[in-house]
Motif scaffolding. Structure first.
Motif, short mmCIF file in Angstrom:
data_model
loop_
_atom_site.label_atom_id
_atom_site.label_comp_id
_atom_site.label_asym_id
_atom_site.label_seq_id
_atom_site.Cartn_x
_atom_site.Cartn_y
_atom_site.Cartn_z
N LEU A 200 0.83 -1.20 0.00
CA LEU A 200 0.00 0.00 0.00
C LEU A 200 0.87 1.26 0.00
O LEU A 200 0.59 2.22 -0.74
N SER A 201 1.93 1.26 0.79
CA SER A 201 2.81 2.43 0.89
C SER A 201 3.52 2.70 -0.44
O SER A 201 3.62 3.86 -0.88
N ILE A 202 4.00 1.65 -1.09
CA ILE A 202 4.67 1.81 -2.39
C ILE A 202 3.70 2.36 -3.44
O ILE A 202 4.02 3.29 -4.19
N TYR A 203 2.50 1.79 -3.46
CA TYR A 203 1.47 2.23 -4.41
C TYR A 203 1.14 3.71 -4.23
O TYR A 203 1.05 4.48 -5.20
N ILE A 204 0.98 4.14 -2.98
CA ILE A 204 0.62 5.54 -2.70
C ILE A 204 1.75 6.48 -3.07
O ILE A 204 1.52 7.58 -3.61
N LEU A 205 3.00 6.10 -2.83
CA LEU A 205 4.14 6.94 -3.20
C LEU A 205 4.18 7.17 -4.71
O LEU A 205 4.40 8.31 -5.16
N ALA B 158 0.53 12.34 -9.45
CA ALA B 158 -0.48 13.39 -9.23
C ALA B 158 0.15 14.77 -9.21
O ALA B 158 -0.39 15.73 -9.78
N VAL B 159 1.30 14.91 -8.56
CA VAL B 159 1.98 16.22 -8.47
C VAL B 159 2.37 16.71 -9.87
O VAL B 159 2.18 17.90 -10.21
N ILE C 116 0.90 20.51 -14.48
CA ILE C 116 0.72 20.71 -15.92
C ILE C 116 -0.71 21.12 -16.27
O ILE C 116 -0.95 22.02 -17.07
N ALA C 117 -1.70 20.47 -15.62
CA ALA C 117 -3.10 20.58 -16.06
C ALA C 117 -3.89 21.70 -15.41
O ALA C 117 -4.85 22.19 -16.00
N ILE D 66 -2.59 20.33 -4.47
CA ILE D 66 -1.28 19.80 -4.07
C ILE D 66 -1.26 19.51 -2.57
O ILE D 66 -0.73 18.47 -2.13
N PHE D 67 -1.85 20.40 -1.77
CA PHE D 67 -1.98 20.13 -0.34
C PHE D 67 -2.79 18.84 -0.11
O PHE D 67 -2.48 18.05 0.79
#
Length: 469
Positions: free
Chosen positions: A89-94, A100-101, A106-107, A118-119
């Protein structure tokens, strides 16, 4: 220690922790709109809205673990599999946060919205592992540690917020950072609790991956149901912010935040109720359902009575938010229905392993929300009808959920069950024709009449609760 005593002790721990959390939420809700300008408070509420959907991104793994260990003990925890799931789970979220950042930079062109998003992504990085561990604590019934974690998070946020208010800080970004700091503090705390499991040198294997997939399969209906539940109101709020502006969004959000304080407290009660209900027989489940269902009528009337003094206080304390008073009055009846949904309906769907029915109900209500949001907001551009829509959606969902649970348990509806809808209808009639003060007085008269007419019935219901073994 029997089940009732254990349940009462868990309720005490939960009520203390969430009473403390409720107190802090009330203080912050009263002070932030007072010190921030309307647009600043609106962006704070936008951050709160976005973070309400963070649970979508763990894909149901956390809820799957919660269901698996509900009603069990720490000794039943398979440290090997548990640690592997946490690491996956931790690897996936990282990875997800990194993507996402980049995408947001860009978008998204609006600077304020980009910063809020971003927050939110940073909050996701902290929320997901924290939620995984806290749900395990809840599942095994260790509400002492859960209460400490809750107090830790709210204390850090409260201290930072008071410091900023004393400095007369008007930049909403610092208050968001205070929330992120509080999330980081509680994550460190729960990591310390599970230090022996998390630190274990266990490599990820196919066994751990399969266990992870199984938990996602069992937990995803709850996650999708929860997100759909949030979107029922959230989609209306998103549309309001899109069609009008951040100031209008801010005023509607204030009304909702007042009601959410009560609702968040009730949600925590449901966390205690689920492990308790898991040990109950079918006959006891029916008795508890009737007990909560019939006493909720008095709770509804009590809440409607409180409408008048609360509206007067808003008018005095937050004069810039006078428009919020009418929104609050419209939403007031739906608050009690949402409390029933949180305490009884959600808990029963999980206990009866009918999560998919909860999902279908939320998806149906979400469909209604999407259709009528388009009609009232984008087509008619009627803000007041949009607020009435929120109230209708929440009441509609609770009614459908209650009917479904009654059908599963073969419980017939009695007259007191219909009283809720009758009283809500009468409240809206008085509110529209007269005002909130007359509506509150009318509700007080109904409350007294209900007590006098059904006194013996309520005494009998209390006896039902006492004899549950």
């Amino acid at each position: 220690m029997n089940r009732i005593n254990r349940f009462i002790i868990n309720v005490i721990y939960t009520f203390f922790a969430n009473g403390f959390s409720l107190f802090i939420s009330m203080i912050v809700m009263l002070l932030l709109p007072r010190f921030l300008n309307i647009s600043g408070y609106g962006y704070w509420q936008l951050y709160v809205l976005y973070t309400g959907y963070l649970g979508l991104f763990h894909l149901g793994l956390c809820d799957g673990v919660y269901l698996k260990f509900g009603g069990k003990q720490y000794s039943d925890l398979d440290k090997n599999k548990y640690s592997q799931q946490f690491k996956l789970l931790s690897i996936y979220i990282l990875v997800l946060v990194g993507i996402a950042v980049v995408v947001l930079n860009i978008a998204v062109s609006d600077i304020d919205k980009k910063e809020v998003l971003i927050f939110t992504v940073i909050a996701l990085l902290l929320y997901t592992p924290k939620n995984f561990l806290l749900l395990t604590i809840q599942a095994v019934g260790d509400f002492r540690e859960y209460s400490r974690a809750t107090i830790c998070e709210r204390t850090v946020f409260f201290v930072c917020t008071i410091f900023l208010l004393l400095q007369r800080e008007e930049n909403y970004r610092y208050y968001i950072l205070a929330d992120i700091l509080a999330r980081a503090a509680v994550l460190i705390y729960v990591l310390f609790i599970f230090r022996n499991v998390i630190k274990s040198k266990i490599k990820i294997s196919m066994v751990g991956v399969k266990e992870c997939i199984d938990n996602i399969r069992s937990g995803y209906p709850i996650v999708v149901a929860g997100i759909a539940s949030n979107l029922i109101v959230g989609i209306v709020r998103f549309c309001i912010e899109d069609v009008w502006n951040i100031e209008v969004f801010s005023k509607v959000s204030l009304a909702l935040s007042i009601l959410n304080i009560v609702l968040s407290f009730m949600n925590m009660v449901s966390l205690v109720l689920f492990p308790f209900l898991k040990t109950m027989t079918s006959s006891s489940l029916i008795k508890i359902f009737r007990w909560v269902d019939e006493f909720s009528v008095l709770g509804l009337l009590g809440l409607l009575i409180a409408g008048s003094p609360i509206s007067l206080f808003i008018q005095f304390w937050l004069p810039d938010y006078r428009d919020s008073i009418i929104y609050f009055c419209i939403l007031l009846p739906s608050c009690m229905m949402e409390c029933k949904m949180a305490i009884i309906c959600n808990s029963y769907f999980k206990t009866l392993e009918e999560q998919k029915k909860l999902l279908y109900i939320n998806l149906l209500t979400l469909l209604v929300s999407g259709v009528f949001s388009f009609v009232f907001i984008y087509w008619l551009k009627n803000l007041l009808m949009s607020v009435y829509l929120i109230a209708f959606l929440l009441i509609f969902r609770t009614i459908i959920s209650e009917i479904t649970i009654r059908n599963i348990l073969n419980i017939q509806t009695n007259f007191i069950g219909f009283c809720e809808l009758i009283f809500i209808g009468l409240y809206f009639v008085v509110l529209i024709i007269l005002d909130i003060h007359k509506a509150s007085i009318f509700s007080a008269i109904l409350f007294i009449l209900m007590i006098l007419k059904n006194k013996n019935h309520y005494i009998l219901l209390l006896k039902y609760f006492k004899i549950i073994k």
